[in-house]
Design a protein around this motif. Structure first.
Motif, mmCIF file in Angstrom:
data_model
loop_
_atom_site.group_PDB
_atom_site.id
_atom_site.type_symbol
_atom_site.label_atom_id
_atom_site.label_comp_id
_atom_site.label_asym_id
_atom_site.label_seq_id
_atom_site.Cartn_x
_atom_site.Cartn_y
_atom_site.Cartn_z
ATOM 1 N N PRO A 140 0.792 -1.242 0.000
ATOM 2 C CA PRO A 140 0.000 0.000 0.000
ATOM 3 C C PRO A 140 0.814 1.276 0.000
ATOM 4 C CG PRO A 140 -0.066 -1.059 2.159
ATOM 5 C CD PRO A 140 0.586 -2.042 1.227
ATOM 6 N N HIS A 141 2.117 1.199 0.316
ATOM 7 C CA HIS A 141 2.954 2.396 0.341
ATOM 8 C C HIS A 141 3.844 2.499 -0.889
ATOM 9 C CE1 HIS A 141 1.532 2.845 4.394
ATOM 10 N NE2 HIS A 141 2.056 1.689 4.752
ATOM 11 N N VAL A 142 3.665 1.620 -1.859
ATOM 12 C CA VAL A 142 4.423 1.668 -3.111
ATOM 13 C C VAL A 142 3.614 2.455 -4.141
ATOM 14 C CG1 VAL A 142 5.272 0.304 -5.068
ATOM 15 C CG2 VAL A 142 5.733 -0.438 -2.723
ATOM 16 N N ASP A 143 4.222 3.471 -4.716
ATOM 17 C CA ASP A 143 3.564 4.324 -5.710
ATOM 18 C C ASP A 143 4.216 4.142 -7.074
ATOM 19 O OD1 ASP A 143 1.997 5.366 -3.642
ATOM 20 O OD2 ASP A 143 3.448 6.960 -3.242
ATOM 21 N N LEU A 144 3.448 4.417 -8.128
ATOM 22 C CA LEU A 144 3.935 4.307 -9.500
ATOM 23 C C LEU A 144 3.808 5.647 -10.211
ATOM 24 C CD1 LEU A 144 2.350 0.970 -10.821
ATOM 25 C CD2 LEU A 144 4.610 1.279 -9.801
ATOM 26 N N ILE A 145 4.791 5.969 -11.034
ATOM 27 C CA ILE A 145 4.694 7.059 -11.998
ATOM 28 C C ILE A 145 4.850 6.414 -13.370
ATOM 29 C CG2 ILE A 145 5.722 9.183 -12.867
ATOM 30 C CD1 ILE A 145 6.697 9.771 -10.058
ATOM 31 N N VAL A 146 3.780 6.427 -14.156
ATOM 32 C CA VAL A 146 3.763 5.722 -15.440
ATOM 33 C C VAL A 146 3.877 6.730 -16.576
ATOM 34 C CG1 VAL A 146 2.429 4.193 -16.950
ATOM 35 C CG2 VAL A 146 2.366 3.871 -14.468
ATOM 36 N N SER A 147 4.744 6.441 -17.529
ATOM 37 C CA SER A 147 4.912 7.295 -18.703
ATOM 38 C C SER A 147 4.783 6.452 -19.961
ATOM 39 C CB SER A 147 6.276 7.989 -18.673
ATOM 40 O OG SER A 147 7.330 7.038 -18.673
ATOM 41 N N GLN A 148 4.626 7.129 -21.091
ATOM 42 C CA GLN A 148 4.490 6.454 -22.374
ATOM 43 C C GLN A 148 5.419 7.100 -23.384
ATOM 44 O OE1 GLN A 148 0.562 6.574 -24.057
ATOM 45 N NE2 GLN A 148 1.078 5.336 -25.830
ATOM 46 N N ALA A 149 6.043 6.276 -24.212
ATOM 47 C CA ALA A 149 6.931 6.771 -25.258
ATOM 48 C C ALA A 149 7.106 5.669 -26.288
ATOM 49 C CB ALA A 149 8.292 7.189 -24.668
ATOM 50 N N SER A 150 7.830 5.965 -27.357
ATOM 51 C CA SER A 150 8.142 4.934 -28.339
ATOM 52 C C SER A 150 9.082 3.916 -27.710
ATOM 53 C CB SER A 150 8.797 5.561 -29.570
ATOM 54 O OG SER A 150 10.090 6.054 -29.239
ATOM 55 N N ARG A 151 9.179 2.729 -28.327
ATOM 56 C CA ARG A 151 10.043 1.689 -27.764
ATOM 57 C C ARG A 151 11.502 2.144 -27.722
ATOM 58 N NH1 ARG A 151 8.842 -2.733 -32.456
ATOM 59 N NH2 ARG A 151 6.757 -2.172 -31.780
ATOM 60 N N GLU A 152 11.910 2.942 -28.727
ATOM 61 C CA GLU A 152 13.296 3.416 -28.745
ATOM 62 C C GLU A 152 13.570 4.374 -27.591
ATOM 63 O OE1 GLU A 152 11.938 2.187 -32.741
ATOM 64 O OE2 GLU A 152 11.198 3.705 -31.340
ATOM 65 N N VAL A 153 12.622 5.273 -27.345
ATOM 66 C CA VAL A 153 12.794 6.242 -26.251
ATOM 67 C C VAL A 153 12.754 5.532 -24.904
ATOM 68 C CG1 VAL A 153 11.718 8.202 -25.068
ATOM 69 C CG2 VAL A 153 11.906 8.200 -27.557
#
Length: 316
Positions: free
Chosen positions: A124-137
């Motif tokens: 419950p104390h683990v947070d995520l920051i999710v991003s999106q980009a091309s596979r190369e990036v």
């Protein structure tokens, strides 16, 4: 730079945050410092390295060539220091940690609902920051230390990148059932006549589906290209459009009135992987996250990790 006794090593912590965030205010939040303090530290870093390091471009700070040279080495050094100072294990039930993970819209659809449901119970104390980009990036962000883990399709792996196969995916077609004449499938001739929806960040035809179709000497008409998987299934409803997508995305859509069928030509399956840099190999928290992702996306029945403490990996 050779005499460490005369250097404030805390400046390197600030530089690591600035290279990751490319923004003074966000770096200040990450470091729990004031914006003026981070700006002052950047000025000292510029004097220390005799280089601007980060220059303003629009609303972001872009790294100089010197900063790009420093970034991967600094990220690795910081990871080693954190590993040295961190506890010898990782208890997901009590640990506070933020992971930065990159994935496509498809990866988010197949993983995030299950992952977040599991985290809220087991970590419950683990947070995520999710991003999106091309596979190369995404691959370059893994190497540079900007993200901890990337999920996607990576035909080639750069130096220092580790990977593990999560599952092998195949393709299926989706169309409005009322437009199929009761057959709930179409042959290749009909497939080529119909207009198609393409899901692609770049909107071009250099994807697995069109390459496989080109191998048969044919090409389809793509009348709509969209960057998001989530909206694509609804686009075929009430139309003659055909959507050819990775099969696992289809259960996420409301299939009422829609027909799922096999493509009328062979499309090779693809491997969906998670990748990370080798400097993360021995990080107990990172090992726990990789194991959790593999468990959630694997074919086996999930097994709880509650109460399990992940120790540091020892290399013989």
């Amino acid at each position: 730079m050779n005499n460490l006794a005369g250097i404030d090593l805390n400046l390197l912590v600030v530089l690591d945050a600035l290279l990751a965030e490319r923004h003074v205010s966000r770096a200040a939040v990450r470091l729990n410092k004031s914006q003026p303090a981070v700006s002052h530290a950047l000025a000292r870093l510029r004097d220390l390295f005799n280089d601007p390091l980060l220059v303003r471009h629009g609303g972001r700070l872009e790294p100089t060539i010197r900063a790009l040279e420093i970034a991967p080495r600094l990220a690795e050094a910081m990871a080693r220091m954190r590993s040295l100072l961190a506890p010898v294990g990782f208890d997901p039930a009590t640990e506070r940690h933020v992971f930065r993970v990159a994935m496509s819209d498809y990866g988010a659809a197949v993983l995030l609902p299950r992952l977040m449901a599991t985290l809220r119970v087991e970590a419950p104390h683990v947070d995520l920051i999710v991003s999106q980009a091309s596979r190369e990036v995404m691959a370059s962000q893994v190497v540079d230390g900007e993200i901890d883990l990337a999920l996607g399709v990576f035909p080639a792996h750069g130096e220092g990148i580790r990977s593990s196969l999560l599952f092998r995916e195949s393709f299926a077609c989706l169309a409005d059932a009322s437009r199929l004449g009761g057959s709930l499938a179409i042959d290749l001739a009909e497939y080529l006549v119909r207009p198609h929806v393409l899901v692609s960040l770049r909107g071009d035809a250099s994807n697995e589906i069109d390459l496989a179709l080109a191998a048969t000497g044919n090409a389809r008409r793509i009348c709509l290209a969209v960057p998001h998987w989530s909206v694509a299934p609804d686009l075929v409803r009430g139309t003659d459009l055909v959507l050819t997508v990775a099969r696992r995305i289809l259960p996420q859509a409301d299939a009422d009135g829609l027909a799922v069928f096999e493509p009328p030509f062979a499309i090779p399956p693809f491997d969906f992987e998670q990748i990370w840099h080798r400097r993360r190999d021995g990080d107990p928290g990172h090992r726990w996250l990789r194991a959790l992702v593999a468990r959630l996306l694997g074919d086996e029945e999930p097994v709880t990790t509650a109460g399990v403490k992940y120790g540091a990996q020892r290399t013989l």
